[in-house]
Design a protein around this motif. Structure first.
Motif, PDB file in Angstrom:
ATOM      1  N   VAL A   1      -6.030   2.919   5.457  1.00  0.00           N
ATOM      2  CA  VAL A   1      -6.730   1.838   4.776  1.00  0.00           C
ATOM      3  C   VAL A   1      -7.244   0.823   5.793  1.00  0.00           C
ATOM      4  O   VAL A   1      -8.414   0.428   5.770  1.00  0.00           O
ATOM      5  CB  VAL A   1      -5.810   1.159   3.739  1.00  0.00           C
ATOM      6  CG1 VAL A   1      -6.450  -0.121   3.212  1.00  0.00           C
ATOM      7  CG2 VAL A   1      -5.517   2.112   2.599  1.00  0.00           C
TER       8      VAL A   1
ATOM      9  N   HIS B   1      -0.512   4.744  -0.893  1.00  0.00           N
ATOM     10  CA  HIS B   1      -1.634   4.857   0.046  1.00  0.00           C
ATOM     11  C   HIS B   1      -1.111   4.743   1.460  1.00  0.00           C
ATOM     12  O   HIS B   1      -0.056   4.164   1.699  1.00  0.00           O
ATOM     13  CB  HIS B   1      -2.657   3.753  -0.214  1.00  0.00           C
ATOM     14  CG  HIS B   1      -3.173   3.769  -1.615  1.00  0.00           C
ATOM     15  ND1 HIS B   1      -4.022   4.729  -2.096  1.00  0.00           N
ATOM     16  CD2 HIS B   1      -2.933   2.923  -2.657  1.00  0.00           C
ATOM     17  CE1 HIS B   1      -4.300   4.486  -3.362  1.00  0.00           C
ATOM     18  NE2 HIS B   1      -3.637   3.393  -3.728  1.00  0.00           N
TER      19      HIS B   1
ATOM     20  N   ASP C   1      -8.514   8.938  -1.824  1.00  0.00           N
ATOM     21  CA  ASP C   1      -7.463   8.605  -2.791  1.00  0.00           C
ATOM     22  C   ASP C   1      -7.721   7.270  -3.489  1.00  0.00           C
ATOM     23  O   ASP C   1      -6.813   6.643  -4.013  1.00  0.00           O
ATOM     24  CB  ASP C   1      -6.079   8.636  -2.126  1.00  0.00           C
ATOM     25  CG  ASP C   1      -5.987   7.648  -0.985  1.00  0.00           C
ATOM     26  OD1 ASP C   1      -7.062   7.191  -0.525  1.00  0.00           O
ATOM     27  OD2 ASP C   1      -4.873   7.336  -0.565  1.00  0.00           O
TER      28      ASP C   1
ATOM     29  N   LEU D   1       0.845  -1.196   0.000  1.00  0.00           N
ATOM     30  CA  LEU D   1       0.000   0.000   0.000  1.00  0.00           C
ATOM     31  C   LEU D   1       0.879   1.244   0.000  1.00  0.00           C
ATOM     32  O   LEU D   1       0.650   2.194  -0.746  1.00  0.00           O
ATOM     33  CB  LEU D   1      -0.912  -0.006   1.236  1.00  0.00           C
ATOM     34  CG  LEU D   1      -2.084  -0.988   1.170  1.00  0.00           C
ATOM     35  CD1 LEU D   1      -2.788  -1.080   2.516  1.00  0.00           C
ATOM     36  CD2 LEU D   1      -3.076  -0.543   0.095  1.00  0.00           C
TER      37      LEU D   1
ATOM     38  N   VAL E   1      -8.550   3.933  -3.066  1.00  0.00           N
ATOM     39  CA  VAL E   1      -7.848   2.667  -2.887  1.00  0.00           C
ATOM     40  C   VAL E   1      -8.647   1.594  -3.616  1.00  0.00           C
ATOM     41  O   VAL E   1      -9.845   1.491  -3.433  1.00  0.00           O
ATOM     42  CB  VAL E   1      -7.739   2.319  -1.392  1.00  0.00           C
ATOM     43  CG1 VAL E   1      -7.040   0.986  -1.214  1.00  0.00           C
ATOM     44  CG2 VAL E   1      -7.011   3.421  -0.655  1.00  0.00           C
TER      45      VAL E   1
END
Lengths: 422, 513
Positions: free
Chosen positions: A66, A61, A345, A56, A347
């Motif tokens: 997350v 990210h 963003d 990630l 994911v």
């Protein structure tokens, strides 16, 4: 490194009293404790999370965000938990399907296909019955139909395995593709009763009658299937631990020679266990149709529930209670996939798939920790008088005999030859 | 039959002219959970000597050997090769430094040829192994040390004795100076044992140090130059064989005096309880064959089947126990024809079966003692586990099964206790007929004694016993009548009383009649 003090008075040079330097090494475990059996899968999940976090980070990210979103989406709110349970329902059943066959060292990899056929049979049953019967009767008949559908699909591999010793891994696996083609054909390629005749341009399944819908709990999407799944786990546990059938399963799974010697009908058992496995997967299909999609819908069925069942069973170490817990965990991961897309963003929801894959890889990889213990360079001898079982030599033979992994003979040979191993 | 002890060739000669051992273990300790397998063990091995490591099962012999061979790491102590301290982290490293081990359970790839197995793991081989070179080397080593093996044979097709030769050749091929043989004779026939002794002597004569691990006293006295006795993980004695005796070694090993004679008062046999009537089993690669075998076992007698292993013992036992349906002939147990009707029918007719393969056939390894004690009992659809535990507790006491409790995993027990679990279950069923295959193979002295006494006791109580054993001493000690099995036929019959061992040996080798 405080070696046990010795009061021996001999002429041993200083180098003799210092223990030889050691490196990281693996040693076969003599006895596997319960703690290890729990700790290893937990460790596998943690490592999967860490490695996925690296990915990630590399893709730009923030792993903490997350994971926080995933936990919030799946485990923190009432509806999140409800959706997690909905995702977990089929996983419990396919996990149990894998469990019963794996326990006997039969490898049914075809829960996927058996689930589709269970769904076909259950939807067919619902459509045939229409609105004539009361919901409870409908539900029971659909579950029975689902079980029979799954059994029918595994019957050929099961018979071939029992009488011809055909490798069931290959036959059950290949039939998955056939099953997928079959349900797609029912909806997209034929004018079967499963297809909605009014769906024209975009074919979809015919909706099942309202009387056949599995009841839901309150305003959530959690449906009766969850109860069925948990009940199935309890029944499987009772069968394994309390019945003659379960005892014979354990004997057969441990040693086929011992089973023959004890007069266990080996062929009949192989057949029965595989059919039971297929039935559990078929019930998963019935529950998906009756409780969730309410029609035969290939796109919502073909999401790898059967394969995920293998992960569930493996992580649960073939323990029925463990299957329920792991299914809920994995259901949460799957459920969170959609929530990730709503992040600013963006994911990708495939993160969930990646996480699932990473968990399986680490679960399989960590198996070595169950069979071996790591000898750290600085570790002291394990000296635990509480576990007073077994003499040192008796276990050597046992290792070979009780070894679950096929092909270990060759591995052992290679190891002692000092070749491939190491 | 164990070969007669002949005086060691090196008796009276200075064994260690150089004085420095090729390999030395100093203060080796090894703990396993709950067990101290090795407790400050010292051992010195000299070139050209056969060094016996004697001790009962569980005394720590195999653990020590495994440490010497790099398979286990010692918790404390050090190893020295030619005086230099070394750390052997793996069997590969040990082999590279000239220490090889032949395990009790062979580590061969069954589908590979002999040559392929020998070359396996040899890093000096080119990428594509040069088969002719390896084959030549195998033949050459075979001739030099009396180890006849065909390099192109597939290992899975070989007898146990031949596989052992492959294991030895494998280590010799890698050029070992120290060879550890873990219970090498436990799987061999008397003739094969003789041949192995020849090989061991040849290796010692070439200056190799051979460690011979055994719990058989007669063998140790016959082959070894020096003997180290272990008990409970400690060395309790180490001396030249010439200066000791079987009696003293037995006392050291067991820690008390022991008497191996079984009482066999004569008694008149009763009615016939087991009949094999012209039984023929066609050849089956897994089991071997039987040709026209007829025999009767009467109540109160032990009929011993002698013979070199692999001559039809397995089909004979399995046919009698109902596991194998004969191609021709009949099997009658307790007056009931059970031919081809499966093991449960034979058992219902009063038969108990102690298979050669205890852990794996007679018992399911990862099940508990309590479960294994119920393995062959009839069950209702729902299990009564409380009764199982009670039964197990009673039988564990009755048969002196030493384990933490009924829920102990069977495979974690020692060999003797494993056999006691099997005997407890089979004998507690109150059989009229017992088929026992190799019931004492691989057991320690104490357990052998227990097993033999149990069988002798049952004979007195009126059981008919078919004892199938490669141990001729055992057959002669226990049986009333002896039948010799050779290539699937019964070739010789005699009374055990005054049996002629030479004649039996000849019959076992196929030279009778």
């Amino acid at each position: 490194m405080s070696a046990p003090t010795r009061d021996r008075v001999d002429d041993t040079p200083p180098s003799g009293t210092i223990r030889a330097p050691r490196r990281l090494a693996l040693e076969p475990r003599q006895e596997v404790s319960r703690g290890v059996l729990v700790a290893v899968p937990v460790l596998a999940v943690l490592l999967a999370l860490i490695v996925s976090a690296l990915f990630l980070r590399l893709t730009g990210h923030d792993p903490v965000t997350v994971y926080r979103v995933m936990v919030r989406a799946s485990f923190a709110s009432r509806f999140g938990i409800a959706d997690t349970l909905v995702s977990a329902t089929p996983l419990i059943l396919t996990g149990l399907a894998a469990l019963v066959s794996f326990r006997v060292r039969l490898w049914n990899i075809g829960a996927e296909g058996q689930l589709y056929l269970g769904a076909v049979a259950a939807a067919g049953m619902a459509l045939l019955l229409g609105d004539r019967l009361a919901t409870p009767v409908n539900v029971v008949l659909m579950i029975v139909a689902g079980a029979l559908g799954g059994m029918a699909w595994i019957a050929i591999p099961a018979l071939a395995r029992a009488w011809l010793r055909t490798n069931e891994i290959i036959t059950t696996l290949l039939l998955n593709s056939v099953a997928l083609l079959f349900i797609n054909w029912l909806i997209f390629g034929s004018r079967s009763i499963w297809r909605d005749p009014d769906s024209g341009q975009f074919p979809q399944g015919q909706r099942i009658p309202a009387a056949a819908e599995f009841p839901r709990f309150g305003t959530t999407r959690v449906h009766l299937g969850l109860l069925v799944a948990v009940l199935a786990a309890v029944v499987v546990w009772l069968v394994l631990t309390r019945t003659r059938f379960g005892f014979r399963m354990r004997v057969l799974g441990d040693s086929e020679d011992a089973a023959r010697y004890a007069g266990v009908p080996v062929r009949g058992m192989v057949l029965a266990v595989l059919l039971l496995s297929g039935a559990l997967a078929g019930i998963a299909g019935a529950a998906e149709v009756g409780g969730l999609s309410r029609r035969l819908d290939p796109s919502s069925l073909a999401i790898g529930l059967g394969y995920a069942g293998i992960i569930v069973a493996a992580l649960a170490r073939l323990n029925p209670g463990g299957v329920v817990l792991v299914a809920v965990l994995l259901g949460g991961v799957r459920n969170a996939g959609t929530a990730l897309q709503s992040l600013p963003d963006r994911v990708p929801m495939e993160v969930a798939v990646m996480l699932e894959g990473a968990i399986l890889l680490f679960a399989l990889g960590s198996e070595v920790l169950v069979r071996y213990r790591i000898q750290w360079p600085w570790s002291r001898p394990a000296d635990d008088p509480a576990q007073g079982a077994g003499a040192a030599e008796g276990t050597d033979a046992a290792e070979g005999a009780a070894d679950p992994a096929p092909g270990v003979d060759a591995a052992d040979a290679a190891e002692s030859a000092g070749g491939a191993a190491g | 039959m164990t070969p007669a002890p002949d005086p060691p060739a090196t008796a009276g000669v200075d064994l260690h002219p150089g004085g420095r051992p090729v390999m030395e273990a100093r203060g080796i300790s090894k703990h396993f959970p709950g067990v101290v397998a090795n407790d400050h063990v010292d051992l010195a091995l000299y070139a050209g000597e056969v060094h016996a490591l004697l001790g009962e099962n569980g005394a720590g012999k195999s653990t020590l050997a495994s440490i010497l061979a790099g398979l286990y790491q010692a918790d404390a102590g050090e190893l020295r090769l030619a005086g230099e301290p070394v750390v052997l982290r793996s069997p590969r490293e040990a082999l590279a430094r000239g220490v090889g081990m032949v395990h009790q359970h062979f580590r061969l790839v069954r589908r590979f040829t002999v040559a392929e197995n020998v070359a396996l793991g040899d890093r000096s081989q080119p990428l594509v192994m040069s088969t002719p070179d390896v084959q030549r080397a195998v033949v050459a080593l075979g001739e030099r040390y009396g180890l006849p093996v065909r390099p192109e044979a597939v290992v899975g097709d070989l007898t146990v004795g031949e596989q052992q030769r492959v294991e030895i050749v494998k280590t010799l091929y890698r050029g070992v100076d120290v060879l550890l043989l873990d219970e090498p004779t436990s799987v061999l026939t008397p003739q094969e044992t003789e041949a192995l002794f020849g090989t061991v002597r040849a290796m010692a004569a070439e200056g190799k140090a051979v460690v011979f691990i055994s719990h058989k006293l007669a063998e140790v006295v016959a082959i070894a130059d020096r003997v180290t006795v272990m008990r409970d993980g400690r060395v309790v004695g180490s001396q030249p064989v010439a200066s000791t005796s079987v009696r003293e070694l037995a006392r050291l090993m067991v820690g008390r005096a022991i008497d191996l004679d079984v009482v066999r008062p004569p008694q008149r046999p009763g009615e016939v309880v087991l009949t094999l009537d012209h039984v023929t089993v066609d050849h089956d690669t897994r089991r071997g064959s039987l040709t026209d075998v007829s025999l009767e076992v009467a109540a109160g007698e032990i009929v011993g089947i002698a013979g070199v292993s692999g001559n039809g013992q397995r089909p004979l036992a399995e046919v009698a126990a109902g596991l194998l349906a004969p191609d021709h002939g009949r099997v009658v147990v307790g007056g009931r024809d059970v031919t081809g009707r499966g093991p449960r029918a034979a058992r219902a007719a009063g038969l108990a079966y102690i298979p050669e393969d205890r852990l794996g056939t007679g018992l399911a390894p990862s099940l508990t003692i309590a479960e294994n004690l119920q393995l062959t009992r009839p069950h209702g659809p729902v299990l009564d586990r409380r009764r199982w535990t009670a039964d197990a507790t009673r039988l564990m006491q009755e048969f002196d099964i030493r384990a933490p409790g009924p829920a102990t995993t069977t495979s974690s027990l020692s060999g003797g206790n494993i056999q006691k679990v099997l005997l407890a279950r089979e004998l507690d069923a109150g059989p009229s007929t017992i088929v026992a295959a190799a019931p004492t193979r691989g057991l320690d002295v104490g357990a052998i004694d227990t097993v033999r006494r149990l069988l002798a006791e049952r004979r007195l109580q009126g059981c008919g016993i078919l004892l199938i054993s490669e141990d001729l001493d055992e057959v002669v000690t226990l049986a009333d009548r002896i039948l010799v099995l050779f290539e699937g036929r019964l070739v010789h019959t005699c009374d055990a009383e005054g049996a002629d061992i030479t004649e039996l040996g000849l019959a076992m080798a196929g030279a009778g009649r």
